[in-house]
Design an enzyme around this catalytic site. Structure first.
Site, PDB file in Angstrom:
ATOM      1  N   GLY A  79      33.951  15.131  10.194  1.00  0.00           N
ATOM      2  CA  GLY A  79      33.101  14.125   9.886  1.00  0.00           C
ATOM      3  C   GLY A  79      32.185  13.646  11.215  1.00  0.00           C
ATOM      4  O   GLY A  79      32.023  12.462  11.437  1.00  0.00           O
ATOM      5  N   GLY A 117      36.612  18.730  22.612  1.00  0.00           N
ATOM      6  CA  GLY A 117      35.600  18.576  21.516  1.00  0.00           C
ATOM      7  C   GLY A 117      35.387  16.827  21.360  1.00  0.00           C
ATOM      8  O   GLY A 117      34.049  16.450  21.214  1.00  0.00           O
ATOM      9  N   ASP A 141      46.899  22.086  22.063  1.00  0.00           N
ATOM     10  CA  ASP A 141      46.489  23.000  22.651  1.00  0.00           C
ATOM     11  C   ASP A 141      46.364  23.155  24.101  1.00  0.00           C
ATOM     12  O   ASP A 141      46.470  24.270  24.740  1.00  0.00           O
ATOM     13  CB  ASP A 141      45.018  23.362  22.014  1.00  0.00           C
ATOM     14  CG  ASP A 141      44.970  23.267  20.594  1.00  0.00           C
ATOM     15  OD1 ASP A 141      45.912  23.301  20.005  1.00  0.00           O
ATOM     16  OD2 ASP A 141      43.791  23.070  20.092  1.00  0.00           O
ATOM     17  N   MET A 183      50.554  27.126  17.076  1.00  0.00           N
ATOM     18  CA  MET A 183      49.217  26.698  17.257  1.00  0.00           C
ATOM     19  C   MET A 183      48.397  26.868  18.318  1.00  0.00           C
ATOM     20  O   MET A 183      49.087  27.665  19.317  1.00  0.00           O
ATOM     21  CB  MET A 183      49.182  25.341  16.624  1.00  0.00           C
ATOM     22  CG  MET A 183      49.070  24.930  15.146  1.00  0.00           C
ATOM     23  SD  MET A 183      48.743  23.601  14.645  1.00  0.00           S
ATOM     24  CE  MET A 183      48.352  23.352  12.989  1.00  0.00           C
ATOM     25  N   ARG A 185      44.832  26.675  18.700  1.00  0.00           N
ATOM     26  CA  ARG A 185      43.374  27.011  18.517  1.00  0.00           C
ATOM     27  C   ARG A 185      43.122  28.435  19.239  1.00  0.00           C
ATOM     28  O   ARG A 185      43.854  29.370  19.212  1.00  0.00           O
ATOM     29  CB  ARG A 185      42.596  25.892  18.908  1.00  0.00           C
ATOM     30  CG  ARG A 185      41.196  25.986  18.243  1.00  0.00           C
ATOM     31  CD  ARG A 185      40.246  24.515  18.591  1.00  0.00           C
ATOM     32  NE  ARG A 185      40.814  23.313  17.692  1.00  0.00           N
ATOM     33  CZ  ARG A 185      40.539  23.209  16.632  1.00  0.00           C
ATOM     34  NH1 ARG A 185      39.466  23.687  16.016  1.00  0.00           N
ATOM     35  NH2 ARG A 185      41.157  21.976  16.023  1.00  0.00           N
ATOM     36  N   GLU A 236      47.938  31.562  17.061  1.00  0.00           N
ATOM     37  CA  GLU A 236      47.142  31.743  15.655  1.00  0.00           C
ATOM     38  C   GLU A 236      45.943  32.322  16.095  1.00  0.00           C
ATOM     39  O   GLU A 236      45.529  33.067  15.179  1.00  0.00           O
ATOM     40  CB  GLU A 236      46.939  30.319  15.042  1.00  0.00           C
ATOM     41  CG  GLU A 236      46.278  29.283  16.065  1.00  0.00           C
ATOM     42  CD  GLU A 236      45.750  27.987  15.588  1.00  0.00           C
ATOM     43  OE1 GLU A 236      46.067  27.798  14.302  1.00  0.00           O
ATOM     44  OE2 GLU A 236      45.526  27.020  16.267  1.00  0.00           O
TER      45      GLU A 236
END
Ligand code: F6P
Length: 358
Positions: A79, A117, A141, A183, A185, A236
């Site tokens: 969103g 981000g 990450d 994980m 990213r 990943e």
């Protein structure tokens, strides 16, 4: 007049977020007599009418909160208010609406806890409001530039290491290749750190181009040394190297890497292989002492920066000290694993195969 600062968590949750919120609110209250407003569900809370936010009562922020995983404020990694997905499938710029929500809270400063981000997004969203914005880096990450550590990374590495500790005996018992997908990213920080700490035989990260045949040869060499099982960690997003002799069309880009690799290794080696995809387990745990400590130090300093009249900066951990850096140096520049760095060198020295050679 009592100053009011807002705080929100944005992006994926991780261990240590509650400890950071608590530290900032306690510093604001005890250090400066300020009121802290906790905003619910990241930027989504600011888009509600009225906004979903509440005063954080310092008396209720006891140490138990710092032990809890997740974020009691809630978060979102969906969103984007600049391109908000509407029910009719269109994207709508709701940034002005968000700015209105910020103004309705009459804030003197704002602290956002997020990855690179989220910090970029928050910085751009808060700029037109005139409210001073300070960022705190968090992400399992650990790819936020200009900080050696982001909140949540230590906890994720501890969980991934424990997973390897648990996979090792079952792998030995059944003479299997045990593949653990972690994980991260586009970065391999969790994979390389957990791989070293957890005694992996193979670690595959996006930053080192690897070939399946090298991995297969390495595992075969372990067999000749009497080993019947192997521990493989794959990030990943390690993807499949272009040089790999196997066709690229069935290789997953990110999701499904662990299962894909396990099938390939079983087919190529003749051994049984099993995959474990650790997933969100890496995010939801009780934070490590290191993450709680980092969260406390960064949370306190973020409030101090607002008190010093600073804005548009990120608090960071560097050389065992809390520093702060301009946010424009941070955004849009993910920090990935240095293939020539100490951890990669350490892995190689320990005989861990990174897939670029056997
Ligand atoms: O950025 C944190 C992270 O956990 C990544 O490691 C992972 O790729 C992604 O978020 C998962 O996102 P989601 O919670 O949307 O599944």
């Amino acid at each position: 007049m009592t100053k009011r600062i807002g705080i929100l968590t944005s992006g994926g949750d991780c261990g240590g977020l509650n400890a950071a919120i608590r530290a900032a609110a306690l510093r604001a209250h005890h250090g400066y007599g300020w009121t802290t407003i906790g905003i619910a569900h990241g930027t989504l809370g600011l888009l509600d009418h009225p906004v979903t936010a509440r005063v954080l009562d310092a008396k209720r922020l006891d140490a138990a909160l710092a032990r809890q995983g997740g974020t009691f404020l809630g978060s979102t990694n969906r969103g984007d208010p600049f391109a908000f997905p509407m029910p009719d499938g269109t994207l709508c710029d709701r940034s002005a609406e968000l700015a209105e929500g910020v103004r309705s809270l009459a804030l003197d400063g704002m602290i956002g806890i997020g990855g690179d981000g989220s910090l970029d997004l928050l910085r751009r969203l808060f700029a037109p409001t005139g409210v001073s914005f300070i960022g705190i880096p968090k992400t399992i990450d650990n790819d936020v530039p200009h900080t050696e550590r982001a909140i949540g990374y230590s906890t994720a590495v501890a969980i991934a290491t424990e997973a390897l500790d648990r996979l090792q005996p079952t792998g030995v018992s059944h003479a299997r290749i045990m593949v653990l997908e972690v994980m991260g990213r586009d970065a391999g920080h969790i994979a390389i750190a957990a791989g070293i700490a957890g005694g992996a035989d193979v670690v595959l990260v996006p930053e080192v181009a690897w070939r399946l045949d090298h991995v297969v040869k390495h595992i075969a060499a372990l067999r000749t040394q009497g080993r019947t099982s192997a521990l493989v960690v794959v990030a990943e997003a390690a993807g499949q190297s272009d040089e790999s002799p196997t066709p690229a069309d069935d290789a997953p880009s990110r999701h499904g890497m662990g299962h894909w690799l396990s099938h390939r290794l079983a087919a190529a080696s003749g051994a049984e292989a099993r995959a474990t995809v650790l997933g969100h387990v890496q995010r939801g745990a009780m934070p490590t002492a290191e993450d709680r400590l980092l969260a406390a130090a960064l949370g306190v300093r973020a409030v101090d920066l607002l008190a010093e009249g600073k804005a548009d900066r990120m608090v960071a951990w560097w050389n065992r000290k809390v520093i702060d850096v301009p946010l424009d140096k941070v955004v849009g520049r993910a920090r990935t694993v240095d293939p020539a760095g100490s951890l990669v060198a350490t892995a190689r020295a320990l005989g861990i195969c990174l897939g670029d050679t056997a």
